[in-house]
Design a protein around this motif. Structure first.
Motif, PDB file in Angstrom:
ATOM      1  N   LEU A 185       0.818  -1.219   0.000  1.00 17.91           N
ATOM      2  CA  LEU A 185       0.000   0.000   0.000  1.00 17.91           C
ATOM      3  C   LEU A 185       0.849   1.265   0.000  1.00 17.91           C
ATOM      4  O   LEU A 185       0.328   2.365  -0.172  1.00 17.91           O
ATOM      5  N   GLY A 186       2.140   1.121   0.190  1.00 12.75           N
ATOM      6  CA  GLY A 186       3.022   2.282   0.199  1.00 12.75           C
ATOM      7  C   GLY A 186       3.061   2.998   1.535  1.00 12.75           C
ATOM      8  O   GLY A 186       3.449   4.159   1.611  1.00 12.75           O
ATOM      9  N   ILE A 187       2.657   2.302   2.568  1.00  8.81           N
ATOM     10  CA  ILE A 187       2.673   2.899   3.905  1.00  8.81           C
ATOM     11  C   ILE A 187       4.057   2.646   4.520  1.00  8.81           C
ATOM     12  O   ILE A 187       4.396   1.525   4.860  1.00  8.81           O
ATOM     13  N   THR A 188       4.815   3.735   4.627  1.00  6.92           N
ATOM     14  CA  THR A 188       6.162   3.634   5.192  1.00  6.92           C
ATOM     15  C   THR A 188       6.124   3.963   6.683  1.00  6.92           C
ATOM     16  O   THR A 188       5.138   4.535   7.166  1.00  6.92           O
ATOM     17  N   GLU A 214       3.449   6.352   8.754  1.00  9.51           N
ATOM     18  CA  GLU A 214       2.783   5.895   9.978  1.00  9.51           C
ATOM     19  C   GLU A 214       3.037   6.850  11.140  1.00  9.51           C
ATOM     20  O   GLU A 214       2.132   7.169  11.901  1.00  9.51           O
ATOM     21  N   PHE A 215       4.284   7.299  11.241  1.00  7.67           N
ATOM     22  CA  PHE A 215       4.636   8.238  12.303  1.00  7.67           C
ATOM     23  C   PHE A 215       3.831   9.522  12.169  1.00  7.67           C
ATOM     24  O   PHE A 215       3.299  10.043  13.153  1.00  7.67           O
ATOM     25  N   LYS A 216       3.734  10.033  10.932  1.00 11.03           N
ATOM     26  CA  LYS A 216       2.952  11.254  10.703  1.00 11.03           C
ATOM     27  C   LYS A 216       1.486  11.052  11.079  1.00 11.03           C
ATOM     28  O   LYS A 216       0.871  11.914  11.705  1.00 11.03           O
ATOM     29  N   GLN A 217       0.931   9.908  10.678  1.00  7.06           N
ATOM     30  CA  GLN A 217      -0.470   9.629  10.998  1.00  7.06           C
ATOM     31  C   GLN A 217      -0.674   9.534  12.506  1.00  7.06           C
ATOM     32  O   GLN A 217      -1.645  10.079  13.037  1.00  7.06           O
ATOM     33  N   ASN A 218       0.235   8.845  13.173  1.00  2.00           N
ATOM     34  CA  ASN A 218       0.127   8.730  14.641  1.00  2.00           C
ATOM     35  C   ASN A 218       0.259  10.090  15.310  1.00  2.00           C
ATOM     36  O   ASN A 218      -0.460  10.404  16.252  1.00  2.00           O
ATOM     37  N   SER A 240      -2.593  11.918  17.438  1.00  3.73           N
ATOM     38  CA  SER A 240      -2.327  12.336  18.815  1.00  3.73           C
ATOM     39  C   SER A 240      -2.575  13.832  18.991  1.00  3.73           C
ATOM     40  O   SER A 240      -3.131  14.271  19.998  1.00  3.73           O
ATOM     41  N   TRP A 241      -2.157  14.620  18.002  1.00  6.29           N
ATOM     42  CA  TRP A 241      -2.366  16.071  18.048  1.00  6.29           C
ATOM     43  C   TRP A 241      -3.849  16.391  18.073  1.00  6.29           C
ATOM     44  O   TRP A 241      -4.318  17.243  18.828  1.00  6.29           O
ATOM     45  N   TYR A 242      -4.621  15.709  17.226  1.00  9.09           N
ATOM     46  CA  TYR A 242      -6.063  15.919  17.185  1.00  9.09           C
ATOM     47  C   TYR A 242      -6.686  15.533  18.525  1.00  9.09           C
ATOM     48  O   TYR A 242      -7.531  16.262  19.062  1.00  9.09           O
ATOM     49  N   ASP A 243      -6.274  14.385  19.070  1.00  9.22           N
ATOM     50  CA  ASP A 243      -6.816  13.947  20.362  1.00  9.22           C
ATOM     51  C   ASP A 243      -6.509  14.969  21.457  1.00  9.22           C
ATOM     52  O   ASP A 243      -7.340  15.250  22.309  1.00  9.22           O
ATOM     53  N   MET A 244      -5.294  15.513  21.411  1.00 11.24           N
ATOM     54  CA  MET A 244      -4.918  16.500  22.426  1.00 11.24           C
ATOM     55  C   MET A 244      -5.755  17.772  22.275  1.00 11.24           C
ATOM     56  O   MET A 244      -6.223  18.335  23.260  1.00 11.24           O
TER      57      MET A 244
END
Length: 192
Positions: free
Chosen positions: A71-74, A78-82, A86-90
């Protein structure tokens, strides 16, 4: 059996022992051969199950990483998505919202204080400029500058430096008498 309480300084030990307590505590921890075999067999089965589960987990993790690669998920993505999650949750947390509101209110109050302070300082400078002592000082400066300009323009041969003209004007005004100063200053006020 006789029940007797022992004091701290009583030299005789307590001889009565609770029979139920002795039966609950197995000091030798003796197992029969059958029980020992059964426990060892169960332990061996658990170790085999753990090993099998580790192999299954490793296989699943490998398959998981292969699918992500297709899928091209590096790891960076993944780090950016996490991080974004996390930023959104905060940001949606109540603590963040309360802190943000508090800081916003503090900023508005600080801005209002600085605006009020600026207005007050501006008003004070305006009042000071309109005061009689400041006007008198301003007139004296204007007259002095005017006198220096007249002296500079009226002098023959180019005059001299600004410092020389200023010192000669100061020297001339220091030599005048106080009564002379009063009449000349009123004349100066008319001419300046």
């Amino acid at each position: 059996m006789e029940t007797r309480q022992q004091g701290l300084l009583d030299p005789e030990p307590v001889t009565e022992v609770d029979e139920e307590m002795v039966s609950d505590v197995d000091l030798n921890n003796t197992l029969t051969d059958e029980e020992r075999e059964e426990i060892l067999s169960e332990l061996t089965k658990l170790e085999e199950d753990i090993s099998t589960l580790r192999q299954v987990l490793a296989s699943k993790e490998k398959h998981h990483s292969e699918l992500k690669a297709k899928l091209g998920i590096t790891p960076l993505i993944e780090f950016k998505q996490n991080f974004n999650r996390s930023w959104y949750d905060m940001q949606t947390s109540t603590a963040y919202k309360k802190t943000s509101e508090t800081l916003s209110t503090a900023g508005q109050k600080t801005s209002a204080v600085f605006t009020t302070l600026g207005t007050a300082i501006s008003r004070k400078f305006g009042d000071m400029r309109n005061s009689p002592s400041f006007k008198s000082f301003e007139e004296k400066v204007e007259c002095t500058v005017s006198n220096i300009k007249q002296t500079k323009v009226g002098s023959q041969g180019g005059g001299g430096s600004f410092e020389e003209v200023l010192s000669s004007a100061a020297h001339a005004s220091a030599q005048e008498t106080p009564s002379n100063n009063m009449s000349e200053s009123s004349d100066h006020e008319r001419t300046c």
